[in-house]
Design an enzyme around this catalytic site. Structure first.
Site, mmCIF file in Angstrom:
data_model
loop_
_atom_site.group_PDB
_atom_site.id
_atom_site.type_symbol
_atom_site.label_atom_id
_atom_site.label_comp_id
_atom_site.label_asym_id
_atom_site.label_seq_id
_atom_site.Cartn_x
_atom_site.Cartn_y
_atom_site.Cartn_z
ATOM 1 C CG ASN A 130 -0.357 -0.150 2.502
ATOM 2 O OD1 ASN A 130 0.765 -0.636 2.632
ATOM 3 N ND2 ASN A 130 -1.056 0.271 3.535
ATOM 4 C CB SER A 155 3.522 -6.512 -1.623
ATOM 5 O OG SER A 155 2.343 -6.988 -2.224
ATOM 6 C CD GLU A 156 1.907 -11.220 -3.035
ATOM 7 O OE1 GLU A 156 2.855 -10.727 -2.373
ATOM 8 O OE2 GLU A 156 1.103 -12.037 -2.554
ATOM 9 N N GLY A 204 2.312 -5.971 7.105
ATOM 10 C CA GLY A 204 1.231 -6.619 6.372
ATOM 11 C C GLY A 204 0.064 -6.902 7.293
ATOM 12 C CB SER A 205 -2.861 -9.046 6.810
ATOM 13 O OG SER A 205 -2.213 -10.269 6.522
ATOM 14 C CD GLU A 226 6.079 -0.799 11.015
ATOM 15 O OE1 GLU A 226 6.884 -0.184 11.702
ATOM 16 O OE2 GLU A 226 5.650 -0.388 9.928
ATOM 17 C CB CYS A 261 -1.487 0.469 8.388
ATOM 18 S SG CYS A 261 -0.260 1.768 8.445
ATOM 19 C CD GLU A 358 -6.569 -3.401 7.995
ATOM 20 O OE1 GLU A 358 -6.195 -4.558 7.740
ATOM 21 O OE2 GLU A 358 -5.782 -2.461 8.192
HETATM 22 P P1 NAD Z 1 -0.248 -9.492 3.514
HETATM 23 O O1 NAD Z 1 -0.169 -9.990 4.915
HETATM 24 O O2 NAD Z 1 -1.200 -10.171 2.582
HETATM 25 O O3 NAD Z 1 1.180 -9.570 2.797
HETATM 26 C C1 NAD Z 1 2.310 -8.900 3.299
HETATM 27 C C2 NAD Z 1 3.561 -9.553 2.765
HETATM 28 O O4 NAD Z 1 3.680 -10.863 3.306
HETATM 29 C C3 NAD Z 1 3.604 -9.722 1.231
HETATM 30 O O5 NAD Z 1 4.893 -9.416 0.769
HETATM 31 C C4 NAD Z 1 3.282 -11.193 1.056
HETATM 32 O O6 NAD Z 1 3.781 -11.748 -0.135
HETATM 33 C C5 NAD Z 1 3.967 -11.795 2.267
HETATM 34 N N1 NAD Z 1 3.472 -13.118 2.684
HETATM 35 C C6 NAD Z 1 2.218 -13.624 2.547
HETATM 36 N N2 NAD Z 1 2.165 -14.860 3.078
HETATM 37 C C7 NAD Z 1 3.396 -15.139 3.578
HETATM 38 C C8 NAD Z 1 3.973 -16.244 4.253
HETATM 39 N N3 NAD Z 1 3.261 -17.348 4.523
HETATM 40 N N4 NAD Z 1 5.263 -16.165 4.615
HETATM 41 C C9 NAD Z 1 6.002 -15.073 4.355
HETATM 42 N N5 NAD Z 1 5.520 -13.995 3.706
HETATM 43 C C10 NAD Z 1 4.232 -14.021 3.317
HETATM 44 O O7 NAD Z 1 -0.566 -7.943 3.612
HETATM 45 P P2 NAD Z 1 -0.805 -6.874 2.452
HETATM 46 O O8 NAD Z 1 -2.116 -7.119 1.814
HETATM 47 O O9 NAD Z 1 0.399 -6.780 1.592
HETATM 48 O O10 NAD Z 1 -0.888 -5.515 3.286
HETATM 49 C C11 NAD Z 1 -2.051 -5.013 3.825
HETATM 50 C C12 NAD Z 1 -2.022 -5.093 5.328
HETATM 51 O O11 NAD Z 1 -0.844 -4.463 5.807
HETATM 52 C C13 NAD Z 1 -3.161 -4.327 5.985
HETATM 53 O O12 NAD Z 1 -3.670 -5.093 7.047
HETATM 54 C C14 NAD Z 1 -2.492 -3.060 6.496
HETATM 55 O O13 NAD Z 1 -3.151 -2.445 7.554
HETATM 56 C C15 NAD Z 1 -1.137 -3.578 6.875
HETATM 57 N N6 NAD Z 1 -0.145 -2.497 6.934
HETATM 58 C C16 NAD Z 1 0.344 -2.104 8.151
HETATM 59 C C17 NAD Z 1 1.257 -1.064 8.243
HETATM 60 C C18 NAD Z 1 1.775 -0.580 9.564
HETATM 61 O O14 NAD Z 1 2.702 0.220 9.570
HETATM 62 N N7 NAD Z 1 1.228 -0.989 10.692
HETATM 63 C C19 NAD Z 1 1.680 -0.422 7.074
HETATM 64 C C20 NAD Z 1 1.184 -0.861 5.855
HETATM 65 C C21 NAD Z 1 0.276 -1.903 5.792
#
Ligand code: NAD
Length: 454
Positions: A130, A155-156, A204-205, A226, A261, A358
């Site tokens: 994002n 991220s992909e 990420g999530s 995060e 986020c 969320e």
């Molecule tokens: P996601 O969890 O789907 O993916 C994040 C990353 O993890 C990607 O690079 C993905 O390829 C990788 N991933 C997925 N499965 C994995 C596994 N089994 N092992 C290792 N890596 C793996 O999240 P997203 O959709 O990219 O991001 C959105 C989320 O991120 C939202 O919940 C958002 O609130 C959060 N976010 C938080 C912050 C913060 O600072 N707190 C900042 C940005 C985004």
């Protein structure tokens, strides 16, 4: 792996994902490179980052266009992100040496004592799409300055931006064996969890973050997370200007199509100004222009991921079935691209998904509250703890509420904001550990205590 433009649904390019073998080779390279990098003078490591900072500006048109094409944010917001990322890098350039220098704590007596901050080693930076520049620089910049090598997994949905970052870092003088990219989907990220890395820094999530934390727990290395949020904003009845409060709240909800986020995800308004606030918010919301993110008049671009359209539709339907009313938006527009209308729901409550899960889209529920006590209880009724905002004329009144928030950040008369000089951290399901500020520099080193006698 296909890279798709979310505004046009066309394939931009196809990129080969890393294999298990290539990941192992990159890891070997990093392990060797880190040894040499940690011995490079910190001033020289900072000089390379300074060059990267300059290159981001020199290449901003190409970088912004790429970011917009692969994740859909309006072009001006891509420029804003680059600017913001440079601001954070500047903070690290100006402050890292101070916080990484050895500290003499006892200089008198028989035993002298000092603390030396040593790099962790080779760390994983598993990142989100994002704000790929912002969430990336939070990690790889202080990690590199403090002498670590970085295995960067963008991220992909932001791979092209990741490739730009890598090539500019190399151009700036960061050795190739100190920064390597793991290209691919979650399954490639999974490979990093199997390696004996010295730290995991994930954005990420909650779902993926929890999985990663559990998976690497036995390694006994730092694992920082995060994660997401369901961030509340409370508008108290003493606000100076309801129109302005509504416009500021809307910006916090819809910026980056709500894919932040720390986006405002729930609004609570005191009952005596509720109708005026909802009218003002809806009026502003109806002015937003959905469109091509390359068009400079566009406020709302597409969502980055197709599945997010159906996810938001389900949240809206669930709310309506349970008694909510749509004041604005609520639908997937009839056009190409992964768009969703900016949406306002009223008559909402905490039985509805839209107030608890969320959303990560330009959707918000506005709930009426009697007083500060009810607002506090509702704001705290969440599994997340990233940020919370209060709009009020009185700092005293707002401070009383902010003190009761179990969140990493609190805002008075502002929202959806991150500062390089303040720690960025989430509580509960929003994360663990902090980036940015001096804490986000020290996060990439381990202290060694020297007891020196003689
Ligand atoms: P996601 O969890 O789907 O993916 C994040 C990353 O993890 C990607 O690079 C993905 O390829 C990788 N991933 C997925 N499965 C994995 C596994 N089994 N092992 C290792 N890596 C793996 O999240 P997203 O959709 O990219 O991001 C959105 C989320 O991120 C939202 O919940 C958002 O609130 C959060 N976010 C938080 C912050 C913060 O600072 N707190 C900042 C940005 C985004």
């Amino acid at each position: 792996m296909k890279v798709i433009n979310p505004a046009t649904e066309t394939v931009i390019t196809e990129i080969a994902e890393d294999t298990n073998q290539s990941i192992l080779e990159k890891f070997d390279l990093l392990t060797k490179g880190q040894q040499a990098w940690s011995k490079v003078n910190i001033a020289d490591r900072i000089a390379a980052i300074q060059k990267f900072y300059d290159l981001l500006d020199e290449n901003k048109d190409e970088l912004a266009a790429t970011l917009t094409s692969e994740m859909g944010k309006p072009l001006q917001q891509s420029y804003n992100e680059l600017n913001g990322a440079r601001g954070r890098i500047k903070y690290f350039i100006d402050n890292a040496a101070k916080y990484l220098a050895e500290e003499w704590v006892t200089t008198e007596g028989a035993t002298k004592e000092k603390i030396v901050f040593e790099p962790l080693g080779v760390i994983a930076n598993i990142s989100a799409w994002n704000y790929p520049f912002l969430v990336g620089v939070n990690v790889f910049i202080p990690a590199l300055i403090s002498g670590n090598a970085v295995f960067y997994k963008p991220s992909e949905y932001a791979t092209l931006t990741g490739l730009h970052i890598q090539s500019l870092l190399y151009k700036a003088g960061v050795p190739e064996n100190c920064f390597q990219m793991a290209i691919g989907k979650g399954s490639v990220g999974e490979q990093l969890l199997l390696l004996p890395l010295n730290g995991y820094f994930f954005t990420g999530s909650y779902r993926t973050g929890k999985y990663i934390a559990e998976k690497v727990a036995g390694k006994m290395v730092p694992c920082q997370l995060e994660l997401g949020g369901k961030d509340p904003l409370y508008v108290a009845d003493d606000v100076d200007n309801i129109q302005k409060a509504a416009a500021d709240a809307l910006e916090g909800v819809v910026y980056n199509s709500g894919q932040s986020c720390c986006a405002v995800e729930r609004i609570y308004v005191q009952e005596n100004i509720y109708d005026d606030f909802v009218n003002a918010y809806a009026e502003e919301c109806k002015k937003l222009k959905i469109g091509d993110p390359l068009d400079k008049d566009t406020d709302i671009g597409p969502l980055s991921r197709k599945e997010q359209q159906a996810f938001l539709e389900t949240q809206v339907d669930d709310a309506v079935i349970l008694g909510a009313q749509i004041v604005c938006g609520g639908k997937i527009p009839d056009r190409k691209g992964y768009y969703f209308e900016p949406t306002v729901l009223v008559n909402v409550n905490h039985n509805m998904k839209v107030m608890m899960e969320e959303s990560f889209g330009p959707v918000v529920g506005i709930q009426k509250v009697k007083d500060d006590a009810e607002a506090i209880a509702l704001m705290q009724d969440t599994s997340y703890g990233l940020t919370a905002a209060v709009f009020s004329k009185s700092f005293e009144r707002a401070e009383n509420i902010m003190q009761q928030m179990n969140t990493g950040s609190v805002y008075w008369n502002c929202c959806d904001r991150v500062s390089a000089s303040l720690p960025w951290s989430g509580r509960k399901h929003s994360g663990l550990g902090a980036t940015l500020s001096y804490q986000g520099i020290r996060a990439f080193v381990q202290p060694k205590a020297y007891h020196i006698r003689g």
